[in-house]
Design a protein around this motif. Sequence first.
Motif, PDB file in Angstrom:
ATOM      1  N   ARG A  57       0.642  -1.407   0.264  1.00 14.97           N
ATOM      2  CA  ARG A  57      -0.060   0.520  -0.257  1.00 14.97           C
ATOM      3  C   ARG A  57       1.006   1.571  -0.385  1.00 14.97           C
ATOM      4  N   ASN A  58       1.938   1.169   0.808  1.00 15.08           N
ATOM      5  CA  ASN A  58       2.822   2.200   0.809  1.00 15.08           C
ATOM      6  C   ASN A  58       3.994   2.407   0.291  1.00 15.08           C
ATOM      7  N   ASN A  59       3.767   1.644  -1.397  1.00 10.04           N
ATOM      8  CA  ASN A  59       4.457   1.334  -2.613  1.00 10.04           C
ATOM      9  C   ASN A  59       4.199   2.537  -3.449  1.00 10.04           C
ATOM     10  N   VAL A  60       4.925   3.881  -4.044  1.00 14.03           N
ATOM     11  CA  VAL A  60       4.507   4.463  -4.689  1.00 14.03           C
ATOM     12  C   VAL A  60       5.780   4.132  -6.443  1.00 14.03           C
ATOM     13  N   CYS A  61       5.073   4.143  -7.900  1.00 13.85           N
ATOM     14  CA  CYS A  61       5.230   3.808  -8.380  1.00 13.85           C
ATOM     15  C   CYS A  61       5.526   4.636  -9.117  1.00 13.85           C
ATOM     16  N   ILE A  62       6.714   5.639 -10.128  1.00 12.24           N
ATOM     17  CA  ILE A  62       7.197   6.734 -11.043  1.00 12.24           C
ATOM     18  C   ILE A  62       7.704   6.170 -11.909  1.00 12.24           C
ATOM     19  N   ILE A  63       6.865   6.503 -13.143  1.00  8.90           N
ATOM     20  CA  ILE A  63       7.505   5.579 -14.347  1.00  8.90           C
ATOM     21  C   ILE A  63       8.115   7.229 -15.515  1.00  8.90           C
ATOM     22  N   GLY A  64       9.123   6.935 -15.348  1.00  6.82           N
ATOM     23  CA  GLY A  64       9.991   7.947 -16.460  1.00  6.82           C
ATOM     24  C   GLY A  64       9.954   8.158 -17.890  1.00  6.82           C
ATOM     25  N   ILE A  65       9.856   9.209 -18.003  1.00  4.87           N
ATOM     26  CA  ILE A  65       9.283   9.237 -19.810  1.00  4.87           C
ATOM     27  C   ILE A  65      10.199  10.590 -19.980  1.00  4.87           C
ATOM     28  N   GLU A  66      11.928  10.535 -20.896  1.00  2.00           N
ATOM     29  CA  GLU A  66      12.329  10.976 -21.161  1.00  2.00           C
ATOM     30  C   GLU A  66      13.205  10.616 -22.074  1.00  2.00           C
ATOM     31  N   SER A  67      12.184  10.830 -23.685  1.00  2.00           N
ATOM     32  CA  SER A  67      12.615  10.930 -24.742  1.00  2.00           C
ATOM     33  C   SER A  67      11.246  11.070 -25.545  1.00  2.00           C
ATOM     34  N   VAL A  68      11.391  11.121 -26.747  1.00  4.11           N
ATOM     35  CA  VAL A  68      10.633  11.442 -27.582  1.00  4.11           C
ATOM     36  C   VAL A  68       9.841  10.363 -27.823  1.00  4.11           C
ATOM     37  N   PRO A  69      10.826   9.278 -28.243  1.00  4.40           N
ATOM     38  CA  PRO A  69       9.201   8.184 -28.046  1.00  4.40           C
ATOM     39  C   PRO A  69       9.037   8.000 -27.264  1.00  4.40           C
ATOM     40  N   ALA A  70       9.243   8.360 -26.110  1.00  7.37           N
ATOM     41  CA  ALA A  70       8.160   7.393 -24.636  1.00  7.37           C
ATOM     42  C   ALA A  70       7.373   8.808 -24.830  1.00  7.37           C
ATOM     43  N   ILE A  71       7.351   9.899 -25.356  1.00 10.72           N
ATOM     44  CA  ILE A  71       5.870  10.901 -25.314  1.00 10.72           C
ATOM     45  C   ILE A  71       5.110  10.385 -26.678  1.00 10.72           C
ATOM     46  N   GLU A  72       5.270  10.250 -27.394  1.00 13.55           N
ATOM     47  CA  GLU A  72       5.125   9.115 -28.548  1.00 13.55           C
ATOM     48  C   GLU A  72       3.874   8.228 -28.613  1.00 13.55           C
ATOM     49  N   ASN A  73       4.610   7.700 -27.301  1.00 13.74           N
ATOM     50  CA  ASN A  73       3.759   5.863 -26.950  1.00 13.74           C
ATOM     51  C   ASN A  73       2.902   6.473 -25.125  1.00 13.74           C
ATOM     52  N   LEU A  74       2.999   7.612 -25.100  1.00  9.37           N
ATOM     53  CA  LEU A  74       2.709   8.393 -23.877  1.00  9.37           C
ATOM     54  C   LEU A  74       1.652   7.721 -23.251  1.00  9.37           C
ATOM     55  N   GLU A  75       0.468   8.228 -24.259  1.00 11.93           N
ATOM     56  CA  GLU A  75      -1.251   7.496 -24.012  1.00 11.93           C
ATOM     57  C   GLU A  75      -1.275   6.387 -23.886  1.00 11.93           C
ATOM     58  N   ASN A  76      -0.225   5.403 -24.560  1.00 13.12           N
ATOM     59  CA  ASN A  76      -0.391   4.166 -24.410  1.00 13.12           C
ATOM     60  C   ASN A  76       0.011   3.500 -22.591  1.00 13.12           C
ATOM     61  N   ILE A  77       1.246   4.813 -22.730  1.00 13.04           N
ATOM     62  CA  ILE A  77       1.599   3.497 -21.836  1.00 13.04           C
ATOM     63  C   ILE A  77       0.444   4.235 -19.835  1.00 13.04           C
ATOM     64  N   LEU A  78      -0.141   5.060 -20.628  1.00 15.58           N
ATOM     65  CA  LEU A  78      -0.890   6.407 -19.434  1.00 15.58           C
ATOM     66  C   LEU A  78      -2.114   4.675 -19.007  1.00 15.58           C
ATOM     67  N   LYS A  79      -2.319   4.440 -19.753  1.00 21.01           N
ATOM     68  CA  LYS A  79      -3.462   3.092 -19.682  1.00 21.01           C
ATOM     69  C   LYS A  79      -3.383   2.209 -18.553  1.00 21.01           C
ATOM     70  N   VAL A  80      -2.034   1.909 -19.193  1.00 25.06           N
ATOM     71  CA  VAL A  80      -1.621   0.772 -17.363  1.00 25.06           C
ATOM     72  C   VAL A  80      -1.896   1.287 -15.835  1.00 25.06           C
TER      73      VAL A  80
END
Length: 275
Positions: free
Chosen positions: A143-166
């Motif tokens: 319950r205390n675990n914070v999960c932070i995902i790093g978005i640090e590149s152009v390909p990551a931004i292009e795929n961000l909407e799909n990533i955020l569905k997780v």
Amino acid sequence: MNGAELKDRVQNGGIVYGTMISMGRNPRWTSAFANFGIDYVIIDTEHSPRGRMDVADFIAAFTFSGVVPIVRIPIPDSHYVTMALDAGAQGILAPYCETVDEVKEVVGAAKWRPLKGALVRKAVDTGEFPSQASKDYLAARNRNNVCIIGIESVPAIENLENILKVQDIDAIFVGPNDLSITLGIPDQYDHPDYEAALREIIAKCQAAGVPTLIHHQTVDLTTKWLREGARFVLYSSDARSMHNAYREEFGSIKAVGAELGGGVADDVGESEEVI
């Protein structure tokens, strides 16, 4: 504050404040951080030379500080996630994620450890668990675990909407240095393309109900993007903040010394740390 309280505050419209620990290793530093008025720290293991014992000792000390310890792991890999959490971290930051599969692996390890293999993949993909009792047990344990995902590149931004569905992503981290390099404008944080990229990330995250933290190194940049929606504040690092404080305070002292004939009061300049 613990990890669950940190998540609750930001999910309910509050703002949380933290910094990166890039240099400090002695657990006694935690007593100082406890008095800085911050909510969390990111203990870096991506770019800083820390071993498992160093991290475990630091986290053990933070347990009694009221500051939430989160570890930036070296790569987005479930093994590193569980090592950090088993050492007592109340969250992880997985750097440089670009694919949904990478994110699912990180989320599964952060939210449902010690479930592994095919069953954790099924849990993340479908929400199905071995039993409701298993799901309830794992949710309480993590319950205390914070999960932070790093978005640090152009390909990551292009795929961000799909990533955020997780499901179960608690925040999206932006590394300005890495991102600006992939945009072709290294460290140009006032460049229109960089600003457009950040606004795109923030907008997509707000639409998905996920907070954003951008690791800027100056007060001006941090407050600018706080006003633009980055309410999970990650400012500077221990090394850079110490450099700035010594630069300012000794600069004032040396200026008086120069007036008294003690030599030129040279400015040591900005910190060169890239973290």
